[in-house]
Design a protein around this motif. Structure first.
Motif, PDB file in Angstrom:
ATOM      1  N   VAL A  10     -12.060  62.795   8.078  1.00  0.00           N
ATOM      2  CA  VAL A  10     -12.115  62.669   9.538  1.00  0.00           C
ATOM      3  C   VAL A  10     -13.189  63.614  10.100  1.00  0.00           C
ATOM      4  O   VAL A  10     -13.328  64.744   9.616  1.00  0.00           O
ATOM      5  CB  VAL A  10     -10.715  63.008  10.113  1.00  0.00           C
ATOM      6  CG1 VAL A  10     -10.757  63.198  11.607  1.00  0.00           C
ATOM      7  CG2 VAL A  10      -9.717  61.925   9.737  1.00  0.00           C
ATOM      8  N   LEU A  11     -13.935  63.157  11.095  1.00  0.00           N
ATOM      9  CA  LEU A  11     -14.930  63.990  11.796  1.00  0.00           C
ATOM     10  C   LEU A  11     -15.824  64.776  10.820  1.00  0.00           C
ATOM     11  O   LEU A  11     -16.065  65.971  10.996  1.00  0.00           O
ATOM     12  CB  LEU A  11     -14.205  64.967  12.739  1.00  0.00           C
ATOM     13  CG  LEU A  11     -13.503  64.329  13.950  1.00  0.00           C
ATOM     14  CD1 LEU A  11     -12.478  65.287  14.568  1.00  0.00           C
ATOM     15  CD2 LEU A  11     -14.523  63.930  15.024  1.00  0.00           C
ATOM     16  N   LYS A  12     -16.305  64.070   9.802  1.00  0.00           N
ATOM     17  CA  LYS A  12     -17.038  64.778   8.727  1.00  0.00           C
ATOM     18  C   LYS A  12     -18.325  65.439   9.241  1.00  0.00           C
ATOM     19  O   LYS A  12     -18.507  66.642   9.089  1.00  0.00           O
ATOM     20  CB  LYS A  12     -17.349  63.796   7.594  1.00  0.00           C
ATOM     21  CG  LYS A  12     -18.084  64.454   6.455  1.00  0.00           C
ATOM     22  CD  LYS A  12     -17.864  63.784   5.122  1.00  0.00           C
ATOM     23  CE  LYS A  12     -18.529  62.445   5.029  1.00  0.00           C
ATOM     24  NZ  LYS A  12     -18.292  61.841   3.694  1.00  0.00           N
ATOM     25  N   ASN A  13     -19.194  64.648   9.876  1.00  0.00           N
ATOM     26  CA  ASN A  13     -20.478  65.225  10.303  1.00  0.00           C
ATOM     27  C   ASN A  13     -20.288  66.229  11.427  1.00  0.00           C
ATOM     28  O   ASN A  13     -20.911  67.297  11.435  1.00  0.00           O
ATOM     29  CB  ASN A  13     -21.433  64.124  10.767  1.00  0.00           C
ATOM     30  CG  ASN A  13     -21.852  63.271   9.599  1.00  0.00           C
ATOM     31  OD1 ASN A  13     -21.931  63.759   8.458  1.00  0.00           O
ATOM     32  ND2 ASN A  13     -22.070  61.988   9.837  1.00  0.00           N
ATOM     33  N   GLU A  14     -19.385  65.905  12.355  1.00  0.00           N
ATOM     34  CA  GLU A  14     -19.148  66.804  13.495  1.00  0.00           C
ATOM     35  C   GLU A  14     -18.681  68.172  12.990  1.00  0.00           C
ATOM     36  O   GLU A  14     -19.087  69.213  13.496  1.00  0.00           O
ATOM     37  CB  GLU A  14     -18.076  66.213  14.420  1.00  0.00           C
ATOM     38  CG  GLU A  14     -18.482  64.946  15.162  1.00  0.00           C
ATOM     39  CD  GLU A  14     -18.262  63.666  14.355  1.00  0.00           C
ATOM     40  OE1 GLU A  14     -18.107  63.741  13.106  1.00  0.00           O
ATOM     41  OE2 GLU A  14     -18.261  62.587  14.967  1.00  0.00           O
ATOM     42  N   THR A  15     -17.828  68.166  11.971  1.00  0.00           N
ATOM     43  CA  THR A  15     -17.273  69.424  11.456  1.00  0.00           C
ATOM     44  C   THR A  15     -18.330  70.213  10.689  1.00  0.00           C
ATOM     45  O   THR A  15     -18.562  71.395  10.949  1.00  0.00           O
ATOM     46  CB  THR A  15     -16.079  69.123  10.510  1.00  0.00           C
ATOM     47  OG1 THR A  15     -15.141  68.330  11.214  1.00  0.00           O
ATOM     48  CG2 THR A  15     -15.421  70.395  10.015  1.00  0.00           C
ATOM     49  N   VAL A  16     -18.987  69.545   9.762  1.00  0.00           N
ATOM     50  CA  VAL A  16     -19.913  70.282   8.888  1.00  0.00           C
ATOM     51  C   VAL A  16     -21.164  70.688   9.671  1.00  0.00           C
ATOM     52  O   VAL A  16     -21.640  71.820   9.537  1.00  0.00           O
ATOM     53  CB  VAL A  16     -20.219  69.472   7.604  1.00  0.00           C
ATOM     54  CG1 VAL A  16     -21.207  70.224   6.729  1.00  0.00           C
ATOM     55  CG2 VAL A  16     -18.917  69.205   6.842  1.00  0.00           C
ATOM     56  N   ASN A  17     -21.668  69.822  10.544  1.00  0.00           N
ATOM     57  CA  ASN A  17     -22.811  70.232  11.375  1.00  0.00           C
ATOM     58  C   ASN A  17     -22.409  71.387  12.282  1.00  0.00           C
ATOM     59  O   ASN A  17     -23.200  72.300  12.530  1.00  0.00           O
ATOM     60  CB  ASN A  17     -23.338  69.070  12.224  1.00  0.00           C
ATOM     61  CG  ASN A  17     -23.926  67.977  11.353  1.00  0.00           C
ATOM     62  OD1 ASN A  17     -24.210  68.215  10.173  1.00  0.00           O
ATOM     63  ND2 ASN A  17     -24.081  66.783  11.909  1.00  0.00           N
ATOM     64  N   GLY A  18     -21.168  71.351  12.744  1.00  0.00           N
ATOM     65  CA  GLY A  18     -20.663  72.405  13.626  1.00  0.00           C
ATOM     66  C   GLY A  18     -20.577  73.765  12.943  1.00  0.00           C
ATOM     67  O   GLY A  18     -20.467  74.780  13.618  1.00  0.00           O
ATOM     68  N   LEU A  19     -20.617  73.793  11.635  1.00  0.00           N
ATOM     69  CA  LEU A  19     -20.556  75.081  10.928  1.00  0.00           C
ATOM     70  C   LEU A  19     -21.910  75.787  10.902  1.00  0.00           C
ATOM     71  O   LEU A  19     -21.987  76.959  10.514  1.00  0.00           O
ATOM     72  CB  LEU A  19     -20.092  74.877   9.469  1.00  0.00           C
ATOM     73  CG  LEU A  19     -18.620  74.576   9.243  1.00  0.00           C
ATOM     74  CD1 LEU A  19     -18.359  74.297   7.767  1.00  0.00           C
ATOM     75  CD2 LEU A  19     -17.736  75.716   9.720  1.00  0.00           C
ATOM     76  N   ASN A  20     -22.973  75.060  11.242  1.00  0.00           N
ATOM     77  CA  ASN A  20     -24.311  75.665  11.228  1.00  0.00           C
ATOM     78  C   ASN A  20     -24.601  76.304   9.867  1.00  0.00           C
ATOM     79  O   ASN A  20     -24.887  77.503   9.774  1.00  0.00           O
ATOM     80  CB  ASN A  20     -24.363  76.786  12.265  1.00  0.00           C
ATOM     81  CG  ASN A  20     -25.371  76.484  13.326  1.00  0.00           C
ATOM     82  OD1 ASN A  20     -26.121  75.518  13.201  1.00  0.00           O
ATOM     83  ND2 ASN A  20     -25.384  77.313  14.366  1.00  0.00           N
ATOM     84  N   ILE A  21     -24.542  75.518   8.827  1.00  0.00           N
ATOM     85  CA  ILE A  21     -24.551  76.045   7.451  1.00  0.00           C
ATOM     86  C   ILE A  21     -25.826  76.843   7.129  1.00  0.00           C
ATOM     87  O   ILE A  21     -26.932  76.383   7.392  1.00  0.00           O
ATOM     88  CB  ILE A  21     -24.422  74.882   6.441  1.00  0.00           C
ATOM     89  CG1 ILE A  21     -23.152  74.096   6.699  1.00  0.00           C
ATOM     90  CG2 ILE A  21     -24.572  75.364   5.001  1.00  0.00           C
ATOM     91  CD1 ILE A  21     -21.994  74.346   5.843  1.00  0.00           C
ATOM     92  N   LYS A  22     -25.624  78.022   6.542  1.00  0.00           N
ATOM     93  CA  LYS A  22     -26.755  78.784   5.976  1.00  0.00           C
ATOM     94  C   LYS A  22     -26.769  78.416   4.508  1.00  0.00           C
ATOM     95  O   LYS A  22     -25.733  78.546   3.832  1.00  0.00           O
ATOM     96  CB  LYS A  22     -26.489  80.286   6.084  1.00  0.00           C
ATOM     97  CG  LYS A  22     -26.469  80.836   7.474  1.00  0.00           C
ATOM     98  CD  LYS A  22     -26.431  82.382   7.348  1.00  0.00           C
ATOM     99  CE  LYS A  22     -26.589  83.063   8.675  1.00  0.00           C
ATOM    100  NZ  LYS A  22     -25.425  83.021   9.536  1.00  0.00           N
ATOM    101  N   GLU A  23     -27.924  78.039   3.979  1.00  0.00           N
ATOM    102  CA  GLU A  23     -27.888  77.447   2.632  1.00  0.00           C
ATOM    103  C   GLU A  23     -27.468  78.423   1.532  1.00  0.00           C
ATOM    104  O   GLU A  23     -27.005  78.006   0.483  1.00  0.00           O
ATOM    105  CB  GLU A  23     -29.217  76.770   2.295  1.00  0.00           C
ATOM    106  CG  GLU A  23     -30.404  77.695   2.336  1.00  0.00           C
ATOM    107  CD  GLU A  23     -31.655  77.026   1.783  1.00  0.00           C
ATOM    108  OE1 GLU A  23     -31.739  75.789   1.855  1.00  0.00           O
ATOM    109  OE2 GLU A  23     -32.524  77.759   1.265  1.00  0.00           O
TER     110      GLU A  23
END
Ligand SMILES: C[S@@+](CC[C@H](N)C(=O)[O-])C[C@H]1O[C@@H](n2cnc3c(N)ncnc32)[C@H](O)[C@@H]1O
Length: 313
Positions: A10-23
């Motif tokens: 559920v809400l996969k892109n919204e959640t992961v983009n929302g984390l502002n991932i540092k690689e």
């Protein structure tokens, strides 16, 4: 043939983009489930990045390990309740994290496996444990806990207005013989709710089943404590993303985020705000993020999902 373990994230892109991932950051998926959020995070991490994935359900872990085997150098699996988040992370030498994900509740395979007793749709023993090594089951709660306790559970965790009537019918039934199966419980609930109300608002057993599941797994208390622990362990500019599926969970998330983003009351007359008195979090979204029309069309479970994200200052 092996049963498919499929959970529509559920809400996969919204959640992961929302984390502002540092690689090269350290991320924790507190609710691995089918591994959908974890996979999306792992794709964005470099070889230096790391993901720690928790689940208290051994079966979920086994399947997700298989799904994520291509990322084996970057991911650590932990079979534990996220109640022990702080200790488990310390055990593997982690004291600061760049982002946490909580995607609460039960996964579709857990719901769809009749013998786990989560669903009123299948006849099964009253179990409802997410962690099958736990000793407390729904059978124990329903047959041995006191009447007043059962009323409280159904009213509070199910927000069911006929809680007293249902508890009374349970009490009457268990005087004759133990209530053993999900279908026996469904019949008791149907019998307790007046016919006009029974026809409104979805399946009449839905709220009571949710209530017993929350009680068996102590879901609300565990979540509130773990969310606070996660905030404690989040590094500056790190983020916490939480997906909830009912108003009780969402209320806890909203209140914890609010409390920890609000400045504490200051002693009067100070010229500047000293460290420790400012709120530690800022809210990334004031209103919860909901699933798009497109997602709702393909996944009905997304209907009640609400995503809240906060950032550590
Ligand atoms: C909704 S599913 C997560 C789905 C996952 N995000 C995905 O994309 O496939 C929730 C998972 O969290 C696990 N879970 C729920 N509460 C937990 C807790 N307190 N500690 C550890 N795992 C928990 C459940 O066993 C379940 O597998």
């Amino acid at each position: 043939m092996e049963k498919q373990f499929e959970h529509e994230t559920v809400l996969k892109n919204e959640t992961v983009n929302g984390l502002n991932i540092k690689e090269d950051g350290i991320y924790v998926d507190c609710t691995l489930g089918g591994g959908g959020h974890s996979e999306q995070i792992l794709r964005q991490l470099s070889e230096k990045g790391r993901l720690i994935a928790f689940d208290q359900d051994e079966i979920a872990l086994e399947h997700a390990k298989n799904r994520l085997k291509g990322f084996s150098g970057k991911v650590t699996f932990v079979h534990s309740n996220f109640q022990h988040l702080k200790q488990e992370l310390r055990n593997i030498g982690i004291s600061e994290v760049n982002g946490f994900v909580f995607d609460l509740g039960v996964s579709s395979p857990q719901f769809d496996e009749p013998e786990r007793g989560f669903s009123y749709r299948f006849d099964a023993p009253l179990d409802m444990r997410m962690d099958r090594s736990q000793s407390l089951t729904a059978f124990e709660v329903i047959n041995h806990w006191q009447f007043e306790e059962i009323v409280k559970i159904i009213a509070r965790y199910g927000e069911e207005r006929f809680a007293k009537q249902i508890a009374r019918k349970i009490e009457k039934a268990r005087e004759k013989k133990p209530v053993e199966t999900t279908f026996e419980l469904v019949e008791i609930i149907k019998d307790a709710i007046p016919a006009p109300a029974r026809r409104k608002g979805g399946h009449p057993a839905k709220r009571t089943f949710q209530a017993f599941r929350i009680a068996v797994n102590n879901e609300l208390q565990v979540f509130e404590e773990a969310l606070n622990d996660a905030i404690d362990m989040t590094a500056s500019t790190g983020r916490i993303a939480v997906i909830t599926f009912h108003s009780l969970e969402d209320r806890i998330c909203k209140q914890v985020f609010k409390r920890r983003s609000t400045p504490q009351e200051l002693p009067k007359g100070l010229p500047i705000i000293p460290e420790g008195f400012e709120g530690e979090l800022s809210l990334v979204n004031r209103k919860p993020i909901l699933a798009s029309e497109e997602e709702l069309e393909s996944n009905s479970r997304a209907q009640s999902a609400k995503l809240r994200i906060a950032e550590k200052k």
